[in-house]
Enzyme design. Sequence first.
Site, mmCIF file in Angstrom:
data_model
loop_
_atom_site.group_PDB
_atom_site.id
_atom_site.type_symbol
_atom_site.label_atom_id
_atom_site.label_comp_id
_atom_site.label_asym_id
_atom_site.label_seq_id
_atom_site.Cartn_x
_atom_site.Cartn_y
_atom_site.Cartn_z
ATOM 1 N N GLU A 46 0.848 -1.198 0.000
ATOM 2 C CA GLU A 46 0.000 0.000 0.000
ATOM 3 C C GLU A 46 0.878 1.241 0.000
ATOM 4 O O GLU A 46 1.877 1.300 0.705
ATOM 5 C CB GLU A 46 -0.887 -0.024 1.251
ATOM 6 C CG GLU A 46 -2.258 0.544 1.042
ATOM 7 C CD GLU A 46 -3.152 -0.307 0.141
ATOM 8 O OE1 GLU A 46 -3.299 0.067 -1.037
ATOM 9 O OE2 GLU A 46 -3.699 -1.315 0.604
ATOM 10 N N THR A 88 2.721 2.023 -2.278
ATOM 11 C CA THR A 88 3.990 1.600 -2.887
ATOM 12 C C THR A 88 4.031 1.923 -4.374
ATOM 13 O O THR A 88 5.106 2.009 -4.956
ATOM 14 C CB THR A 88 4.178 0.087 -2.713
ATOM 15 O OG1 THR A 88 2.941 -0.546 -3.065
ATOM 16 C CG2 THR A 88 4.525 -0.285 -1.292
ATOM 17 N N GLY A 95 -17.430 3.549 -2.871
ATOM 18 C CA GLY A 95 -16.736 4.220 -1.772
ATOM 19 C C GLY A 95 -16.132 3.288 -0.737
ATOM 20 O O GLY A 95 -15.661 3.725 0.298
ATOM 21 N N SER A 151 -12.817 -0.233 -5.856
ATOM 22 C CA SER A 151 -12.598 0.241 -7.225
ATOM 23 C C SER A 151 -13.743 -0.026 -8.182
ATOM 24 O O SER A 151 -13.587 -0.653 -9.218
ATOM 25 C CB SER A 151 -11.315 -0.351 -7.798
ATOM 26 O OG SER A 151 -10.256 0.052 -6.997
ATOM 27 N N SER A 160 -15.076 2.236 -9.959
ATOM 28 C CA SER A 160 -14.855 3.017 -11.183
ATOM 29 C C SER A 160 -13.955 2.248 -12.162
ATOM 30 O O SER A 160 -14.218 2.215 -13.363
ATOM 31 C CB SER A 160 -14.249 4.390 -10.863
ATOM 32 O OG SER A 160 -13.012 4.261 -10.217
ATOM 33 N N GLU A 185 -9.516 8.167 -15.965
ATOM 34 C CA GLU A 185 -9.527 8.803 -14.628
ATOM 35 C C GLU A 185 -8.763 10.129 -14.666
ATOM 36 O O GLU A 185 -9.216 11.143 -14.148
ATOM 37 C CB GLU A 185 -8.866 7.879 -13.593
ATOM 38 C CG GLU A 185 -9.553 6.562 -13.397
ATOM 39 C CD GLU A 185 -10.606 6.556 -12.303
ATOM 40 O OE1 GLU A 185 -10.816 7.597 -11.657
ATOM 41 O OE2 GLU A 185 -11.226 5.493 -12.119
ATOM 42 N N ASP A 245 -5.712 -0.604 -10.109
ATOM 43 C CA ASP A 245 -7.126 -0.984 -10.079
ATOM 44 C C ASP A 245 -7.578 -1.541 -11.426
ATOM 45 O O ASP A 245 -8.212 -2.593 -11.507
ATOM 46 C CB ASP A 245 -7.984 0.218 -9.692
ATOM 47 C CG ASP A 245 -7.641 0.740 -8.308
ATOM 48 O OD1 ASP A 245 -6.877 0.067 -7.598
ATOM 49 O OD2 ASP A 245 -8.129 1.821 -7.935
ATOM 50 N N TYR A 257 -2.333 12.737 0.856
ATOM 51 C CA TYR A 257 -1.735 11.845 -0.146
ATOM 52 C C TYR A 257 -0.596 12.568 -0.860
ATOM 53 O O TYR A 257 0.516 12.056 -0.973
ATOM 54 C CB TYR A 257 -2.823 11.413 -1.138
ATOM 55 C CG TYR A 257 -2.326 10.659 -2.346
ATOM 56 C CD1 TYR A 257 -2.171 9.276 -2.309
ATOM 57 C CD2 TYR A 257 -2.025 11.323 -3.531
ATOM 58 C CE1 TYR A 257 -1.718 8.575 -3.420
ATOM 59 C CE2 TYR A 257 -1.578 10.630 -4.650
ATOM 60 C CZ TYR A 257 -1.426 9.262 -4.582
ATOM 61 O OH TYR A 257 -0.979 8.573 -5.685
#
Length: 382
Positions: free
Chosen positions: A33, A35, A120, A124, A126, A158, A170, A220
């Site tokens: 994660e 990564t 949510g 994933s 989307s 995206e 994803d 992030y």
Amino acid sequence: MTKEQVLKVYQEKFGNDTPEVYASPGRVNLIGEHTDYNGSFVFPGAIDKGMVAAIRLNGTDKVRAYAIDLNECSEFGLNEEDLPKEGWAKYIFGVCREIVKRGGKVAGFDTVFAGDVPLGAGMSSSAALESTYAFALNDMLNLGIDTFELARIGQSTEHNYVGVKCGIMDQFASLFGKKGHLIRLDTKSMEYQYFPFNPEGYKLVLLDTVVKHELASSAYNKRRESCEHAAATIAKRHPEVKFLRDATMEMLDEVKQEISEEDYMRAKYVIEETQRVREVSDALERGDYETVGAKMYETHHGMSKLYEVSCEELDFLNGVAREHGVTGSRVMGGGFGGCTINLVKDELYDSFIADAKRQFKDKFGHEPKVYDVVISDGARKL
């Protein structure tokens, strides 16, 4: 939703034609994660929840789409200025545009779709939607686009039409998924390898806190900057280090005085997480799920204390898992809310879930949502 149900809705909306039906799954990530932007490994698997779409070419240059779950329609052309206003329709439009940008010819079509990937919850939805339409159009129009490029089409959708600067994991997992296997993807070289994942006697379950703390996007970016700064500082002494994935703890310790304590902590987490992914790879080949679980707990600790992307609700669920002797548990995804992913022995499952729901509700006023997941196949025609 089943193929038959989606076909029925298609025929109600667009008449008695027989469309083609395609499906793509959501995904979980077992370990690895934060990564991906550090050039390291991720370890996703496709799951038994996803999107199903019925599609038929309509002989025009327009797309007519109906989202079953939202009970909303959208109609749009295939040129750049035809961007639809509905958020969900932008994903389908973006896939069409990204195919066109790569020289593919897209024709108008009628479509309905539905999904059972919880929105949510970090699975994933989307990417499942993008992968469904990229795979379907490639197949129906004989475009000859390779599967990796289909994943990039979803990722570019995206970036360019939704405004999310996501990595490729994803879409990759949704397209490359294989039943009974996780996929270790090297985000630097884009090489990938399947590893067996058949945890007999265990269940894989997500507990969704149903919270999303506002911090997520700014935090992030800040963590990404910390990692890039640490890698650049190490590279002055070790030019071979392009990403933190290339660094060792010894290299990081050499520059400890030259970077902030925060940058040091973030980098330490990434270097250790890279090593954990390697150890989990070996453990999966041995069928050693106890080691896999131990590494999941280590990842949670690192994400909570070093990377600081957990939150009170996630730490609480992780603690309940530990008290119950759950084999492995960690925050899954970017953090600041969302889910924990848990590897639970069959005999502990019922009491763990019941207690997690009760204790969480006592403390936070609502129950977590529970999603059992099974590792399944990627995008396909039904």
